[in-house]
Scaffold this motif. Structure first.
Motif, short mmCIF file in Angstrom:
data_model
loop_
_atom_site.label_atom_id
_atom_site.label_comp_id
_atom_site.label_asym_id
_atom_site.label_seq_id
_atom_site.Cartn_x
_atom_site.Cartn_y
_atom_site.Cartn_z
N SER A 69 130.88 -58.22 -9.48
CA SER A 69 129.74 -58.57 -10.34
C SER A 69 129.00 -59.81 -9.84
O SER A 69 127.97 -60.18 -10.41
N GLU A 70 129.50 -60.45 -8.81
CA GLU A 70 128.87 -61.65 -8.29
C GLU A 70 127.53 -61.33 -7.64
O GLU A 70 127.31 -60.23 -7.13
N LYS A 71 126.63 -62.30 -7.67
CA LYS A 71 125.29 -62.17 -7.07
C LYS A 71 124.53 -60.98 -7.64
O LYS A 71 123.82 -60.26 -6.94
N ARG A 84 117.67 -56.96 -7.07
CA ARG A 84 116.42 -56.98 -6.29
C ARG A 84 116.55 -56.14 -5.04
O ARG A 84 115.64 -55.37 -4.67
N THR A 85 117.69 -56.24 -4.37
CA THR A 85 117.91 -55.48 -3.13
C THR A 85 117.93 -53.98 -3.41
O THR A 85 117.34 -53.19 -2.67
N LEU A 86 118.58 -53.58 -4.51
CA LEU A 86 118.64 -52.15 -4.83
C LEU A 86 117.27 -51.59 -5.15
O LEU A 86 116.92 -50.49 -4.71
N THR A 87 116.47 -52.34 -5.88
CA THR A 87 115.12 -51.88 -6.20
C THR A 87 114.31 -51.66 -4.93
O THR A 87 113.64 -50.63 -4.77
N VAL A 116 126.94 -56.12 -0.25
CA VAL A 116 126.52 -57.33 0.46
C VAL A 116 125.00 -57.30 0.45
O VAL A 116 124.38 -56.63 1.27
N PRO A 117 124.36 -58.00 -0.50
CA PRO A 117 122.92 -57.84 -0.68
C PRO A 117 122.07 -58.23 0.53
O PRO A 117 120.93 -57.76 0.68
N THR A 118 122.62 -59.04 1.43
CA THR A 118 121.86 -59.42 2.63
C THR A 118 121.98 -58.36 3.72
O THR A 118 121.28 -58.43 4.73
N ALA A 119 122.88 -57.38 3.52
CA ALA A 119 123.05 -56.31 4.52
C ALA A 119 123.22 -54.98 3.80
O ALA A 119 124.29 -54.35 3.87
N PRO A 120 122.20 -54.52 3.07
CA PRO A 120 122.31 -53.27 2.31
C PRO A 120 122.27 -52.05 3.22
O PRO A 120 121.88 -52.14 4.40
N ALA A 121 122.66 -50.92 2.67
CA ALA A 121 122.64 -49.67 3.45
C ALA A 121 122.33 -48.52 2.52
O ALA A 121 122.63 -48.57 1.32
#
Length: 264
Positions: free
Chosen positions: A228-230, A236-239, A255-260
């Protein structure tokens, strides 16, 4: 003293006549206190009788507001307001305690004296964020991870929580360290953090361990969220990821800085 002048003798005589100034002041204060005391007696006795002895200011009715699932009759019954008692003596704190104990669905309640004859109960109910299936029933979980009610029918639009704890050593260690209640709160944190559009389409939140939480959407897509962190950064990344890959079926923002994303 034989040599004293007439003026000096007159001055001494004037100073010696009557009580000293300090004594006169004390007498004046005493008279004021006595007068005030008598006034309080004559005013206070009728006041005490009005609030405690008369029939004019007694608890005669109860009003309930704010209920959604609960009924006003349920709230009034659990409150057990002592009708007929002087309104001023009704213990509002005790009423609040009874309501919270008997009706866990209540998140907050304000008990207010409504002069001259009423008690107002202003209720705020808990809102389910997730549900946990238990046998043929459903346990509602609020935004603080509190399991507050068991219902026979799942609330519409509320995702189900599945605690599918894996048998891996890391998952077992996570369960031992945080406990099931903590994992439930972590899943609630994820459910609260997902974007609104995704939340509306979420069917299931799966918690395998503290840092392995995922979402199954109603259209068959999967979102790997992690812990649940970050949460704000992941939302924002998922959107952005869903806009960039509208045909994808699998999204990983653990890992929001490295999404896939993948699948079609």
């Amino acid at each position: 003293m034989a040599g004293s002048t007439t003026a000096e003798r007159g001055e001494r005589q004037q100073r010696s006549s009557g009580p000293p100034p300090a004594r006169r002041l004390r007498r004046r204060h005493l008279r004021v206190i006595v007068i005030l005391g008598l006034a309080l007696v004559f005013v206070g006795i009728p006041g005490v009788w009005l609030f405690y002895g008369s029939d004019w200011l007694r608890a005669e009715h109860v009003s309930v507001s704010g209920t959604r699932v609960l009924t006003p009759a349920q709230v009034e019954s659990a409150a057990a307001v002592p009708l007929g008692d002087p309104l001023i003596s009704v213990d509002t704190d005790a009423i609040e305690t009874r309501l919270r104990r008997k009706l866990p669905r209540i998140d907050a309640v304000d008990v207010v004296r409504s002069w001259p004859h009423g008690i107002d109960l202003k209720v705020v109910e808990r809102t389910p964020v997730l549900i946990v299936q238990k046998g043929g029933k459903f346990v509602e979980v609020d935004d603080e991870g509190v399991r507050f009610a068991t219902v026979s029918r799942a609330p519409k639009g509320v995702p189900a929580l599945e605690l599918t704890l894996s048998r891996s050593s890391s998952a077992a260690a996570s369960l031992r360290r945080f406990g099931e209640s903590r994992l439930v709160r972590e899943a609630v944190g994820v459910a609260r953090a997902v974007p609104d559009a995704v939340a509306r389409g979420t069917r299931t939140v799966k918690a395998r361990s503290y840092d392995d939480i995922s979402l199954e959407l109603r259209d068959g897509r999967t979102v790997v969220w992690g812990s649940s962190e970050k949460g704000a950064a992941k939302a924002r990344t998922l959107t952005a990821l869903m806009k960039a890959s509208p045909g994808a079926r699998y999204f990983d923002v653990s890992v929001p800085t490295a999404p896939a994303s993948s699948g079609s």
